[in-house]
Motif scaffolding. Structure first.
Motif, mmCIF file in Angstrom:
data_model
loop_
_atom_site.group_PDB
_atom_site.id
_atom_site.type_symbol
_atom_site.label_atom_id
_atom_site.label_comp_id
_atom_site.label_asym_id
_atom_site.label_seq_id
_atom_site.Cartn_x
_atom_site.Cartn_y
_atom_site.Cartn_z
ATOM 1 N N PHE A 208 20.125 21.681 36.603
ATOM 2 C CA PHE A 208 20.935 20.919 37.546
ATOM 3 C C PHE A 208 20.911 19.428 37.238
ATOM 4 C CE2 PHE A 208 19.994 24.424 40.800
ATOM 5 C CZ PHE A 208 21.167 25.088 40.468
ATOM 6 N N MET A 209 19.905 18.978 36.512
ATOM 7 C CA MET A 209 19.832 17.587 36.101
ATOM 8 C C MET A 209 20.500 17.382 34.742
ATOM 9 S SD MET A 209 18.822 14.494 36.814
ATOM 10 C CE MET A 209 17.583 14.618 38.106
ATOM 11 N N VAL A 210 20.300 18.311 33.830
ATOM 12 C CA VAL A 210 20.812 18.136 32.472
ATOM 13 C C VAL A 210 22.330 18.130 32.447
ATOM 14 C CG1 VAL A 210 20.898 19.147 30.161
ATOM 15 C CG2 VAL A 210 18.741 19.113 31.421
ATOM 16 N N LEU A 211 22.963 19.047 33.153
ATOM 17 C CA LEU A 211 24.419 19.198 33.058
ATOM 18 C C LEU A 211 25.181 17.979 33.584
ATOM 19 C CD1 LEU A 211 24.785 22.983 33.967
ATOM 20 C CD2 LEU A 211 24.746 21.916 31.715
ATOM 21 N N PRO A 212 24.858 17.415 34.765
ATOM 22 C CA PRO A 212 25.556 16.184 35.171
ATOM 23 C C PRO A 212 25.291 15.010 34.234
ATOM 24 C CG PRO A 212 24.468 17.193 37.050
ATOM 25 C CD PRO A 212 23.964 17.902 35.836
ATOM 26 N N LEU A 213 24.059 14.902 33.737
ATOM 27 C CA LEU A 213 23.757 13.827 32.787
ATOM 28 C C LEU A 213 24.572 13.977 31.508
ATOM 29 C CD1 LEU A 213 19.887 13.505 33.174
ATOM 30 C CD2 LEU A 213 21.578 11.763 33.698
ATOM 31 N N TYR A 214 24.680 15.197 31.029
ATOM 32 C CA TYR A 214 25.477 15.432 29.825
ATOM 33 C C TYR A 214 26.943 15.088 30.067
ATOM 34 C CZ TYR A 214 28.253 17.943 26.406
ATOM 35 O OH TYR A 214 29.194 18.266 25.464
ATOM 36 N N ALA A 215 27.469 15.436 31.244
ATOM 37 C CA ALA A 215 28.873 15.136 31.555
ATOM 38 C C ALA A 215 29.137 13.637 31.532
ATOM 39 C CB ALA A 215 29.237 15.715 32.918
ATOM 40 N N SER A 216 28.154 12.820 31.923
ATOM 41 C CA SER A 216 28.313 11.369 31.878
ATOM 42 C C SER A 216 28.097 10.811 30.475
ATOM 43 C CB SER A 216 27.340 10.701 32.853
ATOM 44 O OG SER A 216 27.654 11.013 34.185
ATOM 45 N N LEU A 217 27.053 11.282 29.800
ATOM 46 C CA LEU A 217 26.748 10.759 28.471
ATOM 47 C C LEU A 217 27.772 11.185 27.436
ATOM 48 C CD1 LEU A 217 22.875 11.290 28.465
ATOM 49 C CD2 LEU A 217 24.096 9.116 28.562
ATOM 50 N N PRO A 249 26.445 7.675 37.152
ATOM 51 C CA PRO A 249 27.014 8.762 37.983
ATOM 52 C C PRO A 249 26.313 10.096 37.762
ATOM 53 C CG PRO A 249 28.770 7.462 37.002
ATOM 54 C CD PRO A 249 27.502 7.018 36.355
ATOM 55 N N GLY A 250 25.985 10.417 36.514
ATOM 56 C CA GLY A 250 25.275 11.656 36.228
ATOM 57 C C GLY A 250 23.862 11.646 36.767
ATOM 58 N N ILE A 251 23.194 10.496 36.702
ATOM 59 C CA ILE A 251 21.834 10.389 37.238
ATOM 60 C C ILE A 251 21.840 10.634 38.741
ATOM 61 C CG2 ILE A 251 19.925 8.795 37.641
ATOM 62 C CD1 ILE A 251 20.598 7.470 34.976
ATOM 63 N N ILE A 252 22.770 10.005 39.445
ATOM 64 C CA ILE A 252 22.853 10.167 40.897
ATOM 65 C C ILE A 252 23.181 11.607 41.268
ATOM 66 C CG2 ILE A 252 24.138 9.488 42.954
ATOM 67 C CD1 ILE A 252 24.461 6.718 41.636
ATOM 68 N N ALA A 253 24.175 12.184 40.594
ATOM 69 C CA ALA A 253 24.560 13.568 40.887
ATOM 70 C C ALA A 253 23.413 14.527 40.597
ATOM 71 C CB ALA A 253 25.794 13.947 40.068
ATOM 72 N N GLY A 254 22.722 14.328 39.478
ATOM 73 C CA GLY A 254 21.603 15.200 39.128
ATOM 74 C C GLY A 254 20.460 15.085 40.128
#
Length: 329
Positions: A208-217, A249-254
């Motif tokens: 749940f943390m990796v996927l939003p971070l990947y979407a941002s990076l 944004p990915g950090i916050i979402a994750g």
């Protein structure tokens, strides 16, 4: 003498056919808009009905139950009472019925918040480099790495938690490995501790943390990184000034996706904590199970929801203020 201006209105007034055509056009446009609204409403009806039936209705039932008296063998008695909320902070003396302040439930909530925060931080520390690694791979290789990240979801959470239990128990893989290489003589007590619960939460919610971070990076323009290096920035400066702001944004979402389910986790603290390290989810389950105190279980659930909602509202308020400050800047 000035010649009168030939306006559209005057031409329409002189031409009944033009006025009728305009009226037909307006009527057709209104019909199309009405049909479009009806179509959207028809398409949204299943989703709205699902939310009302499986989302709003249970919450309303829990809200009502929290203000009732517990039944003798479970259920509720339909008498209005605030006892469930009083019980959260106070304990009644069995002799004179006076209220005595106690912190037992506050400690459980505090432990849950602390473990959820540690799990969120742990998944961020592990997930950020993982997401960055995947984002820097060639496009044809990224799907393979994402497949490996999501692979644990193919197995039920209960089975995965049992697997973690077998790994960290006294006779588990970790202790056998450490004893095999001679680093320890006696098994390390990992199971049934807060550390074990944190490990389980991190393992369970890491994707749940990796996927939003990947979407941002993935959207990061790495030419900015190269430009920063050309301007003699070191790796820490590049990370702090370019990569982290782009991945915010990915950090916050994750963090939200990990913290909220981690706060109400049930299976992980039940198995890895051995029932000794209660979290909010275990407390609520006990009230609806062995304690048969449905009003207090409902009140505990609503208090948990209130904490989450307040935290989200504070975040949204700060985010809007940050955007406003950035716009003025």
């Amino acid at each position: 003498m000035a010649k009168p201006v030939d306006t559209t209105e005057s031409r329409a007034a002189r031409s009944p056919q033009s006025a009728a055509a305009r009226q037909r056009l307006e009527k057709t446009t209104a019909d199309l808009l009405r049909r479009s609204r009806n179509t959207r409403l028809m398409l949204l009806t299943p989703a709205i009905a699902t939310i009302l039936l499986f989302g709003i209705t249970p919450l309303f039932i829990i809200l009502v139950y929290s203000f009732l008296e517990p039944g003798s063998y479970g259920g509720v008695t339909w008498n209005f009472s605030l006892e469930a909320y009083i019980q959260f902070l106070f304990e009644r003396d069995i002799f004179d019925d006076t209220l005595v302040f106690h912190t037992s439930y506050l400690q459980i909530y505090g432990r849950s918040v602390g473990l959820a925060l540690i799990a969120t931080l742990g998944t961020l520390v592990i997930g950020f480099p993982t997401a960055y690694f995947i984002a820097t791979k060639p496009r044809e290789q990224r799907n393979f790495w994402l497949f490996l990240v999501t692979l644990p979801f193919w197995t039920n959470l209960l089975i995965r938690t049992y697997a973690m239990l077998l790994i960290i128990r006294d006779e588990g893989v970790i202790n056998h490995g450490l004893q095999g290489v001679g680093l320890i003589e006696q098994p390390i007590n990992i199971l049934y501790t807060d550390f074990a619960v944190c490990m389980g939460l991190i393992y369970s919610y890491l994707p749940f943390m990796v996927l939003p971070l990947y979407a941002s990076l993935e959207k990061l323009d790495f030419r900015l990184v190269e430009a920063a290096y050309d301007l003699y920035a070191n790796r820490f400066m590049v990370l702090r000034r370019i990569i982290i702001p782009m991945a915010k944004p990915g950090i916050i979402a994750g963090c939200i996706l990990v913290f909220i389910p981690g706060l109400g986790a049930y299976i992980t603290p039940e198995l890895l904590g051995g029932g000794k390290k209660l979290m909010i989810g275990n407390l609520i389950a006990i009230q609806f199970g062995s304690s048969r105190n449905w009003p207090f279980g409902s009140a505990a659930a609503l208090i948990l929801m209130t904490i989450v909602m307040v935290a989200l509202l504070i975040y949204l308020k700060n985010a809007k203020q940050g955007q406003g400050a950035g716009g003025h800047g």
